[in-house]
Motif scaffolding. Structure first.
Motif, PDB file in Angstrom:
ATOM      1  N   THR A 193      68.412 -37.760  56.738  1.00  0.00           N
ATOM      2  CA  THR A 193      69.327 -38.878  56.507  1.00  0.00           C
ATOM      3  C   THR A 193      70.340 -38.481  55.435  1.00  0.00           C
ATOM      4  O   THR A 193      70.004 -37.782  54.477  1.00  0.00           O
ATOM      5  N   ILE A 194      71.585 -38.915  55.643  1.00  0.00           N
ATOM      6  CA  ILE A 194      72.618 -38.684  54.629  1.00  0.00           C
ATOM      7  C   ILE A 194      73.511 -39.913  54.534  1.00  0.00           C
ATOM      8  O   ILE A 194      73.670 -40.650  55.499  1.00  0.00           O
ATOM      9  N   ALA A 195      74.072 -40.104  53.344  1.00  0.00           N
ATOM     10  CA  ALA A 195      75.090 -41.130  53.125  1.00  0.00           C
ATOM     11  C   ALA A 195      76.344 -40.375  52.718  1.00  0.00           C
ATOM     12  O   ALA A 195      76.328 -39.607  51.755  1.00  0.00           O
ATOM     13  N   GLU A 196      77.424 -40.582  53.488  1.00  0.00           N
ATOM     14  CA  GLU A 196      78.630 -39.790  53.268  1.00  0.00           C
ATOM     15  C   GLU A 196      79.865 -40.619  53.600  1.00  0.00           C
ATOM     16  O   GLU A 196      79.959 -41.163  54.699  1.00  0.00           O
TER      17      GLU A 196
ATOM     18  N   ASN B  10      64.056 -37.857  54.439  1.00  0.00           N
ATOM     19  CA  ASN B  10      64.982 -38.656  53.636  1.00  0.00           C
ATOM     20  C   ASN B  10      65.804 -37.709  52.769  1.00  0.00           C
ATOM     21  O   ASN B  10      65.259 -36.974  51.952  1.00  0.00           O
ATOM     22  N   GLY B  11      67.118 -37.741  52.952  1.00  0.00           N
ATOM     23  CA  GLY B  11      68.000 -36.885  52.185  1.00  0.00           C
ATOM     24  C   GLY B  11      68.906 -37.624  51.229  1.00  0.00           C
ATOM     25  O   GLY B  11      69.715 -37.009  50.523  1.00  0.00           O
ATOM     26  N   ASP B  12      68.804 -38.966  51.179  1.00  0.00           N
ATOM     27  CA  ASP B  12      69.740 -39.726  50.342  1.00  0.00           C
ATOM     28  C   ASP B  12      69.083 -40.748  49.422  1.00  0.00           C
ATOM     29  O   ASP B  12      69.775 -41.424  48.670  1.00  0.00           O
ATOM     30  N   GLY B  13      67.766 -40.904  49.477  1.00  0.00           N
ATOM     31  CA  GLY B  13      67.074 -41.821  48.572  1.00  0.00           C
ATOM     32  C   GLY B  13      67.076 -43.277  48.990  1.00  0.00           C
ATOM     33  O   GLY B  13      66.489 -44.119  48.319  1.00  0.00           O
ATOM     34  N   MET B  14      67.730 -43.611  50.121  1.00  0.00           N
ATOM     35  CA  MET B  14      67.685 -44.978  50.641  1.00  0.00           C
ATOM     36  C   MET B  14      66.565 -45.053  51.681  1.00  0.00           C
ATOM     37  O   MET B  14      66.156 -44.033  52.229  1.00  0.00           O
ATOM     38  N   VAL B  15      66.100 -46.245  51.976  1.00  0.00           N
ATOM     39  CA  VAL B  15      65.047 -46.427  52.971  1.00  0.00           C
ATOM     40  C   VAL B  15      65.647 -46.294  54.369  1.00  0.00           C
ATOM     41  O   VAL B  15      66.704 -46.871  54.658  1.00  0.00           O
TER      42      VAL B  15
ATOM     43  N   THR C 240      59.378 -44.186  63.674  1.00  0.00           N
ATOM     44  CA  THR C 240      58.738 -43.600  62.501  1.00  0.00           C
ATOM     45  C   THR C 240      58.410 -44.702  61.503  1.00  0.00           C
ATOM     46  O   THR C 240      58.985 -45.795  61.559  1.00  0.00           O
ATOM     47  N   ASP C 241      57.541 -44.377  60.563  1.00  0.00           N
ATOM     48  CA  ASP C 241      57.392 -45.227  59.390  1.00  0.00           C
ATOM     49  C   ASP C 241      58.626 -44.997  58.522  1.00  0.00           C
ATOM     50  O   ASP C 241      59.408 -44.074  58.764  1.00  0.00           O
ATOM     51  N   TYR C 242      58.782 -45.805  57.489  1.00  0.00           N
ATOM     52  CA  TYR C 242      59.937 -45.658  56.615  1.00  0.00           C
ATOM     53  C   TYR C 242      59.826 -44.393  55.764  1.00  0.00           C
ATOM     54  O   TYR C 242      58.740 -44.033  55.313  1.00  0.00           O
ATOM     55  N   VAL C 243      60.967 -43.759  55.545  1.00  0.00           N
ATOM     56  CA  VAL C 243      61.086 -42.721  54.524  1.00  0.00           C
ATOM     57  C   VAL C 243      61.832 -43.401  53.385  1.00  0.00           C
ATOM     58  O   VAL C 243      62.917 -43.949  53.588  1.00  0.00           O
ATOM     59  N   LYS C 244      61.244 -43.395  52.188  1.00  0.00           N
ATOM     60  CA  LYS C 244      61.777 -44.228  51.104  1.00  0.00           C
ATOM     61  C   LYS C 244      62.435 -43.445  49.974  1.00  0.00           C
ATOM     62  O   LYS C 244      63.339 -43.943  49.333  1.00  0.00           O
ATOM     63  N   ARG C 245      61.950 -42.241  49.713  1.00  0.00           N
ATOM     64  CA  ARG C 245      62.478 -41.445  48.602  1.00  0.00           C
ATOM     65  C   ARG C 245      62.981 -40.107  49.131  1.00  0.00           C
ATOM     66  O   ARG C 245      62.532 -39.626  50.170  1.00  0.00           O
ATOM     67  N   ILE C 246      63.869 -39.481  48.385  1.00  0.00           N
ATOM     68  CA  ILE C 246      64.370 -38.164  48.775  1.00  0.00           C
ATOM     69  C   ILE C 246      63.190 -37.218  48.983  1.00  0.00           C
ATOM     70  O   ILE C 246      62.288 -37.143  48.152  1.00  0.00           O
ATOM     71  N   GLY C 247      63.206 -36.564  50.114  1.00  0.00           N
ATOM     72  CA  GLY C 247      62.149 -35.611  50.456  1.00  0.00           C
ATOM     73  C   GLY C 247      61.012 -36.198  51.279  1.00  0.00           C
ATOM     74  O   GLY C 247      60.222 -35.449  51.853  1.00  0.00           O
ATOM     75  N   ASP C 248      60.884 -37.543  51.323  1.00  0.00           N
ATOM     76  CA  ASP C 248      59.842 -38.154  52.161  1.00  0.00           C
ATOM     77  C   ASP C 248      60.063 -37.735  53.611  1.00  0.00           C
ATOM     78  O   ASP C 248      61.203 -37.617  54.067  1.00  0.00           O
ATOM     79  N   GLN C 249      58.967 -37.542  54.336  1.00  0.00           N
ATOM     80  CA  GLN C 249      59.032 -37.150  55.746  1.00  0.00           C
ATOM     81  C   GLN C 249      58.105 -38.019  56.587  1.00  0.00           C
ATOM     82  O   GLN C 249      57.032 -38.394  56.128  1.00  0.00           O
TER      83      GLN C 249
END
Length: 142
Positions: free
Chosen positions: A40-43, A78-83, A95-104
């Motif tokens: 995930t990215i926010a750009e 998770n690449g941006d720290g958002m859920v 998928t389940d939620y990825v909540k923090r940067i690096g979560d998979q």
């Protein structure tokens, strides 16, 4: 003589081949496992998925192309720290939620007997799909 009759009833190699699924007879593997990784990215005010590795590396909201009947593994990072999450409604997998940067999180499912064509994937969190976080899984013609 009795042993000869029992031997004649035992499965022979050609019996096994003729009982193979039609997909094997056509030269396609019965099942093929394919794996895709999306980050995930926010750009620039958009929320997106970006491909990681292989042919989709660096591609924004990449088309995930598979053969009919494939077993598909999608890893979401998770690449941006958002859920975020990843949902494929036509396959009823999420998928389940990825909540923090690096979560998979990952999902594993089968294309099964789905018809060739495009199928959408997207993030289910409010506003994320509208902000650009969606792509296509494409089942090709055999």
């Amino acid at each position: 003589m009795a042993a000869m009759s029992l031997f004649a009833c035992a499965p022979q190699p050609e019996d096994t081949v003729s009982a193979a699924p039609a997909s094997d007879q056509a030269g396609y593997p019965e099942t093929t496992e394919v794996e895709f990784t999306l980050k995930t990215i926010a750009e620039n005010g958009k929320l997106l998925y970006i491909g990681v590795g292989g042919e989709i590396d660096g591609v924004v909201n990449p088309d995930l192309v598979v053969q009919p009947g494939a077993v598909i593994r999608i890893v979401l990072i998770n690449g941006d720290g958002m859920v975020h999450d990843l949902f494929l409604p036509d396959f009823d997998v999420k998928t389940d939620y990825v909540k923090r940067i690096g979560d998979q999180q990952e999902i594993l499912f089968e294309a099964g007997d789905m018809q060739p064509g495009p199928y959408v994937y997207y993030c289910t969190l409010p506003g994320h799909r509208k902000a650009g976080q969606e792509g296509k899984l494409i089942i090709t013609n055999p």
